[in-house]
Design an enzyme around this catalytic site. Structure first.
Site, mmCIF file in Angstrom:
data_model
loop_
_atom_site.group_PDB
_atom_site.id
_atom_site.type_symbol
_atom_site.label_atom_id
_atom_site.label_comp_id
_atom_site.label_asym_id
_atom_site.label_seq_id
_atom_site.Cartn_x
_atom_site.Cartn_y
_atom_site.Cartn_z
ATOM 1 N N ARG A 195 -9.001 1.590 9.526
ATOM 2 C CA ARG A 195 -8.604 0.237 9.914
ATOM 3 C C ARG A 195 -9.660 -0.434 10.770
ATOM 4 O O ARG A 195 -9.524 -1.597 11.120
ATOM 5 C CB ARG A 195 -7.330 0.331 10.742
ATOM 6 C CG ARG A 195 -6.065 0.044 9.964
ATOM 7 C CD ARG A 195 -4.936 0.237 10.934
ATOM 8 N NE ARG A 195 -3.786 -0.518 10.598
ATOM 9 C CZ ARG A 195 -2.757 -0.030 9.904
ATOM 10 N NH1 ARG A 195 -2.790 1.187 9.435
ATOM 11 N NH2 ARG A 195 -1.713 -0.776 9.682
ATOM 12 N N LYS A 216 0.833 -1.215 0.000
ATOM 13 C CA LYS A 216 0.000 0.000 0.000
ATOM 14 C C LYS A 216 0.866 1.263 0.000
ATOM 15 O O LYS A 216 0.674 2.175 -0.797
ATOM 16 C CB LYS A 216 -0.930 0.025 1.235
ATOM 17 C CG LYS A 216 -1.787 -1.208 1.407
ATOM 18 C CD LYS A 216 -2.654 -1.143 2.644
ATOM 19 C CE LYS A 216 -1.906 -1.041 3.958
ATOM 20 N NZ LYS A 216 -1.155 -2.256 4.341
ATOM 21 N N ARG A 252 0.322 -8.330 13.917
ATOM 22 C CA ARG A 252 -0.320 -7.329 13.046
ATOM 23 C C ARG A 252 -1.267 -8.005 12.058
ATOM 24 O O ARG A 252 -2.339 -7.484 11.754
ATOM 25 C CB ARG A 252 0.755 -6.524 12.298
ATOM 26 C CG ARG A 252 1.423 -5.480 13.188
ATOM 27 C CD ARG A 252 2.735 -4.996 12.621
ATOM 28 N NE ARG A 252 2.621 -4.372 11.329
ATOM 29 C CZ ARG A 252 3.641 -4.271 10.469
ATOM 30 N NH1 ARG A 252 4.830 -4.748 10.776
ATOM 31 N NH2 ARG A 252 3.467 -3.672 9.317
HETATM 32 P P1 AP5 Z 1 4.867 -1.614 1.785
HETATM 33 O O1 AP5 Z 1 4.459 -0.777 0.626
HETATM 34 O O2 AP5 Z 1 5.681 -0.968 2.859
HETATM 35 O O3 AP5 Z 1 3.602 -2.349 2.395
HETATM 36 P P2 AP5 Z 1 2.363 -1.733 3.198
HETATM 37 O O4 AP5 Z 1 1.143 -2.410 2.655
HETATM 38 O O5 AP5 Z 1 2.386 -0.251 3.181
HETATM 39 O O6 AP5 Z 1 2.681 -2.360 4.615
HETATM 40 P P3 AP5 Z 1 2.802 -1.711 6.070
HETATM 41 O O7 AP5 Z 1 3.482 -2.769 6.917
HETATM 42 O O8 AP5 Z 1 3.414 -0.368 6.062
HETATM 43 O O9 AP5 Z 1 1.331 -1.620 6.443
HETATM 44 P P4 AP5 Z 1 0.755 -1.509 7.826
HETATM 45 O O10 AP5 Z 1 -0.634 -1.182 7.467
HETATM 46 O O11 AP5 Z 1 0.926 -2.673 8.720
HETATM 47 O O12 AP5 Z 1 1.652 -0.391 8.547
HETATM 48 P P5 AP5 Z 1 1.392 1.147 8.835
HETATM 49 O O13 AP5 Z 1 2.656 1.857 8.647
HETATM 50 O O14 AP5 Z 1 0.169 1.634 8.144
HETATM 51 O O15 AP5 Z 1 5.676 -2.886 1.198
HETATM 52 C C1 AP5 Z 1 6.329 -3.808 2.037
HETATM 53 C C2 AP5 Z 1 7.687 -4.213 1.434
HETATM 54 O O16 AP5 Z 1 7.501 -4.927 0.208
HETATM 55 C C3 AP5 Z 1 8.591 -3.024 1.071
HETATM 56 O O17 AP5 Z 1 9.908 -3.380 1.339
HETATM 57 C C4 AP5 Z 1 8.413 -2.831 -0.445
HETATM 58 O O18 AP5 Z 1 9.561 -2.300 -1.031
HETATM 59 C C5 AP5 Z 1 8.119 -4.261 -0.902
HETATM 60 N N1 AP5 Z 1 7.144 -4.327 -1.992
HETATM 61 C C6 AP5 Z 1 5.984 -3.636 -2.059
HETATM 62 N N2 AP5 Z 1 5.285 -3.973 -3.178
HETATM 63 C C7 AP5 Z 1 6.039 -4.916 -3.815
HETATM 64 C C8 AP5 Z 1 5.852 -5.671 -5.008
HETATM 65 N N3 AP5 Z 1 4.762 -5.514 -5.766
HETATM 66 N N4 AP5 Z 1 6.799 -6.549 -5.368
HETATM 67 C C9 AP5 Z 1 7.888 -6.717 -4.596
HETATM 68 N N5 AP5 Z 1 8.138 -6.047 -3.458
HETATM 69 C C10 AP5 Z 1 7.215 -5.143 -3.057
HETATM 70 O O19 AP5 Z 1 1.021 1.102 10.396
HETATM 71 C C11 AP5 Z 1 1.977 0.765 11.372
HETATM 72 C C12 AP5 Z 1 1.325 0.798 12.752
HETATM 73 O O20 AP5 Z 1 0.811 2.121 13.026
HETATM 74 C C13 AP5 Z 1 0.123 -0.132 12.927
HETATM 75 O O21 AP5 Z 1 0.513 -1.454 13.277
HETATM 76 C C14 AP5 Z 1 -0.627 0.591 14.067
HETATM 77 O O22 AP5 Z 1 -0.021 0.340 15.315
HETATM 78 C C15 AP5 Z 1 -0.418 2.065 13.742
HETATM 79 N N6 AP5 Z 1 -1.488 2.612 12.891
HETATM 80 C C16 AP5 Z 1 -1.363 3.138 11.633
HETATM 81 N N7 AP5 Z 1 -2.541 3.526 11.146
HETATM 82 C C17 AP5 Z 1 -3.466 3.237 12.109
HETATM 83 C C18 AP5 Z 1 -4.877 3.385 12.182
HETATM 84 N N8 AP5 Z 1 -5.595 3.883 11.164
HETATM 85 N N9 AP5 Z 1 -5.488 2.971 13.320
HETATM 86 C C19 AP5 Z 1 -4.807 2.465 14.368
HETATM 87 N N10 AP5 Z 1 -3.461 2.294 14.359
HETATM 88 C C20 AP5 Z 1 -2.795 2.680 13.231
#
Ligand code: AP5
Length: 209
Positions: A89, A13, A165
């Site tokens: 979320r 994402k 997660r």
């Molecule tokens: P990446 O693009 O980083 O994946 P992502 O879907 O963004 O994954 P996240 O782990 O960031 O999502 P998340 O929702 O758990 O974390 P967030 O930061 O929102 O890709 C992953 C890897 O794969 C990268 O290395 C990339 O280069 C590679 N890649 C991507 N696409 C690829 C492809 N097609 N082919 C090959 N490689 C690829 O949240 C973190 C924490 O914040 C949560 O756990 C929670 O505690 C808190 N939080 C955030 N938002 C909220 C909310 N709305 N409510 C409550 N808590 C929240």
């Protein structure tokens, strides 16, 4: 255009939102990035968020709703819309966001792909660009291609925290897929696809709106 990205951790994402935001000139709003910035700056919100994020748990709804309402009220989002990455979320967050969205894009991604992506993820401390040790390596080890910032590994990408997660995603977030389907705005993509192929698919989907 008002778009939300939904999918499990590691689905891509953030990576796609970052690329599309530059091309389509729509703000990329990542709640994870906002919280990590607060942690980095050691603010009160950052301290609170850290206590949940390090354990892989969700930050409370009322905190997140305030953050997002405040961010969406800024001029760039009011004028150009947004790509929201990581919000909503929970059902409470979805209700607070309201129903004036154009697309909810679901990244359907397999568990094996998620685990391997998160284990190799690197992030730029300065501009939040995403890399992967094997799939998308930076040109120079440890340095961001875009801005020259230092790359780091997220604390919550440890295997045990990733598993937690994923469980939380299944319990609290995945029901939003049905919620947005019922509203008639859900689109689905295969999050397992390679980066370039999937980028083209999403770009064409959003450009045609
Ligand atoms: P990446 O693009 O980083 O994946 P992502 O879907 O963004 O994954 P996240 O782990 O960031 O999502 P998340 O929702 O758990 O974390 P967030 O930061 O929102 O890709 C992953 C890897 O794969 C990268 O290395 C990339 O280069 C590679 N890649 C991507 N696409 C690829 C492809 N097609 N082919 C090959 N490689 C690829 O949240 C973190 C924490 O914040 C949560 O756990 C929670 O505690 C808190 N939080 C955030 N938002 C909220 C909310 N709305 N409510 C409550 N808590 C929240």
């Amino acid at each position: 255009m008002k778009v939300v990205f939904i999918g499990p951790p590691g689905a891509g994402k953030g990576t796609h939102a970052f690329m599309l935001s530059k091309k389509l000139k729509i703000p990329h709003i990542s709640t994870g990035d906002i919280l990590r910035e607060e942690i980095h700056n050691r603010t009160r919100l950052g301290l609170l968020a850290k206590s949940f994020m390090d354990k892989g748990e969700l930050v409370p709804d009322e905190v997140m709703v305030d953050i997002v309402k405040n961010r969406l009220g800024k001029k760039d989002a009011r004028l150009n819309g947004f790509i929201l990455d990581g919000f909503p979320r929970t059902k409470t967050q979805a209700l607070a966001l309201g129903n004036n969205l154009d697309i909810a894009l679901y990244f359907k991604t397999s568990a094996a792909v998620i685990i391997s992506r998160l284990a190799g993820r690197l992030i730029c401390r300065r501009c939040n660009a995403n890399y992967h040790i094997k799939n998308i390596p930076p040109k120079k080890s440890g340095i961001c291609d875009t801005c020259g910032g230092k790359l780091y590994q997220r604390k919550d990408d440890r295997e045990e925290t990733v598993r937690k997660r994923l469980n939380i995603y299944r319990r609290q977030t995945s029901s939003l897929i049905t919620y947005y389907k019922q509203q008639g705005i859900l689109k689905e993509v295969n999050g397992d696809l390679d980066l370039i192929r999937l980028h083209k698919i999403i770009f064409n989907m959003l450009k045609s709106r």
